[in-house]
Structure formats: structure tokens, C-alpha cells
Design a protein around this motif. Structure first.
Motif, mmCIF file in Angstrom:
data_model
loop_
_atom_site.group_PDB
_atom_site.id
_atom_site.type_symbol
_atom_site.label_atom_id
_atom_site.label_comp_id
_atom_site.label_asym_id
_atom_site.label_seq_id
_atom_site.Cartn_x
_atom_site.Cartn_y
_atom_site.Cartn_z
ATOM 1 N N GLU A 36 0.839 -1.191 0.000
ATOM 2 C CA GLU A 36 0.000 0.000 0.000
ATOM 3 C C GLU A 36 0.883 1.254 0.000
ATOM 4 O OE1 GLU A 36 -3.521 -1.914 -0.022
ATOM 5 O OE2 GLU A 36 -3.585 0.183 0.598
ATOM 6 N N ARG A 37 0.321 2.331 -0.508
ATOM 7 C CA ARG A 37 1.036 3.599 -0.432
ATOM 8 C C ARG A 37 1.108 4.035 1.028
ATOM 9 N NH1 ARG A 37 -0.619 8.101 -4.682
ATOM 10 N NH2 ARG A 37 -2.574 8.092 -3.528
ATOM 11 N N GLU A 38 2.265 4.551 1.440
ATOM 12 C CA GLU A 38 2.450 4.920 2.838
ATOM 13 C C GLU A 38 3.011 6.325 2.979
ATOM 14 O OE1 GLU A 38 5.283 2.301 4.699
ATOM 15 O OE2 GLU A 38 6.940 2.972 3.449
ATOM 16 N N PHE A 39 2.707 6.939 4.101
ATOM 17 C CA PHE A 39 3.191 8.272 4.423
ATOM 18 C C PHE A 39 4.695 8.237 4.677
ATOM 19 C CE2 PHE A 39 3.323 12.417 6.225
ATOM 20 C CZ PHE A 39 4.103 12.341 7.366
ATOM 21 N N VAL A 40 5.400 9.262 4.184
ATOM 22 C CA VAL A 40 6.836 9.389 4.425
ATOM 23 C C VAL A 40 7.131 10.626 5.269
ATOM 24 C CG1 VAL A 40 9.096 9.716 3.359
ATOM 25 C CG2 VAL A 40 7.419 8.189 2.288
ATOM 26 N N TYR B 89 -0.409 23.768 9.557
ATOM 27 C CA TYR B 89 -0.855 22.379 9.537
ATOM 28 C C TYR B 89 -0.028 21.561 8.552
ATOM 29 C CZ TYR B 89 -3.845 18.293 9.223
ATOM 30 O OH TYR B 89 -4.326 17.013 9.252
ATOM 31 N N ALA B 90 0.387 20.389 8.984
ATOM 32 C CA ALA B 90 1.101 19.452 8.124
ATOM 33 C C ALA B 90 0.323 18.148 8.107
ATOM 34 C CB ALA B 90 2.520 19.225 8.639
ATOM 35 N N GLY B 91 -0.271 17.831 6.962
ATOM 36 C CA GLY B 91 -1.093 16.630 6.869
ATOM 37 C C GLY B 91 -0.269 15.360 6.935
ATOM 38 N N ARG B 92 -0.907 14.291 7.407
ATOM 39 C CA ARG B 92 -0.215 13.011 7.509
ATOM 40 C C ARG B 92 -0.990 11.849 6.916
ATOM 41 N NH1 ARG B 92 1.030 13.859 13.709
ATOM 42 N NH2 ARG B 92 -0.457 15.524 13.290
ATOM 43 N N SER B 93 -2.215 12.111 6.470
ATOM 44 C CA SER B 93 -2.961 11.043 5.821
ATOM 45 C C SER B 93 -3.286 11.460 4.397
ATOM 46 C CB SER B 93 -4.248 10.757 6.582
ATOM 47 O OG SER B 93 -5.160 11.820 6.409
#
Length: 124
Positions: free
Chosen positions: A41-45, A103-107
Motif C-alpha cells: 500500500e502507499r504509505e506516508f513518508v 498544519y502538516a497533513g499526515r494522511s
């Protein structure tokens, strides 16, 4: 929407470094990098706020990768050091044109625009 174009991916040996870039066609507020390895799956870096004051990293890259941005150039960067074979993936740039200063998104839901991806391959 915003057009996002990644560059900088290539084949590199384990322990090496790479810097990815992402050029945005217009001002983009929260921005981030995600990756997708074959069969996964694509994942957050990593992600960064417009102000640059908030950054977040996946545990797997913390201490090795650094996200940064140049708002004057509408460009996002990902400096990757001490690369490992498990970092091999297509890296995607993501952004959101909705105003947010800190704000820094993570999803994935935090981002409305995505680039085409750039391949990073780390050989052992």
C-alpha cells in the motif's frame, strides 16, 4: 487544483543519498511525500506545513530523511540519506491548496493533489 511534478529519483547504492524535488504549478499549503513499494500500500513518508515550522516523518525514515520547501519557488524537497533497500519505491508528492499556515497533513485525505511519482531504487 495544482499540478505537481516530481524529479530526482534514480538507482542508488545502499548508504547513498538522493534529493527529490517536487515543483508545484501554484502556491500549495500543506505538502508531503508518500511512497509505494511493489505489492504494498502507499504509505506516508513526510509532511511539512506552509510555514515550515511543522514537519512530520514516518518512524522508518526519521533521522535519515529531511523534508523542506522553498515557497518562493513553489518547490518541495526530500533529502534522503543513508538509503536502504527497503526505501525502494515510487515516491509521490502531495499537496493541498486549501489555506493552512501551520498544519502538516499526515494522511492521504489531507491532500487533494498528487504527482505522477518518481522511482527510487536502492541496491544492496
Amino acid at each position: 487544483q495544482v499540478q505537481l511534478v516530481e524529479s530526482g529519483g534514480r538507482l542508488v547504492q545502499a548508504g547513498g543519498s538522493l534529493r527529490l524535488s517536487c515543483a508545484a504549478s501554484r502556491r500549495t499549503y500543506t505538502m508531503g511525500w508518500f511512497r509505494q513499494a511493489p505489492g504494498k500500500e502507499r504509505e506516508f513518508v513526510a509532511a511539512i506545513s506552509w510555514s515550515g515550522g511543522n514537519t512530520y516523518y514516518a518512524d522508518s525514515v526519521k533521522g535519515r530523511f529531511t523534508i523542506s520547501r522553498d515557497n518562493a519557488e513553489n518547490t518541495l524537497y526530500l533529502q534522503m540519506n543513508s538509503l536502504k533497500p527497503e526505501d525502494t519505491a515510487v515516491y509521490y508528492c502531495a499537496g493541498n491548496i486549501r489555506y493552512s499556515y501551520n498544519y502538516a497533513g499526515r494522511s492521504e485525505a489531507d491532500f487533494g493533489s498528487w504527482g505522477q511519482g518518481t522511482q527510487v531504487t536502492v541496491s544492496s
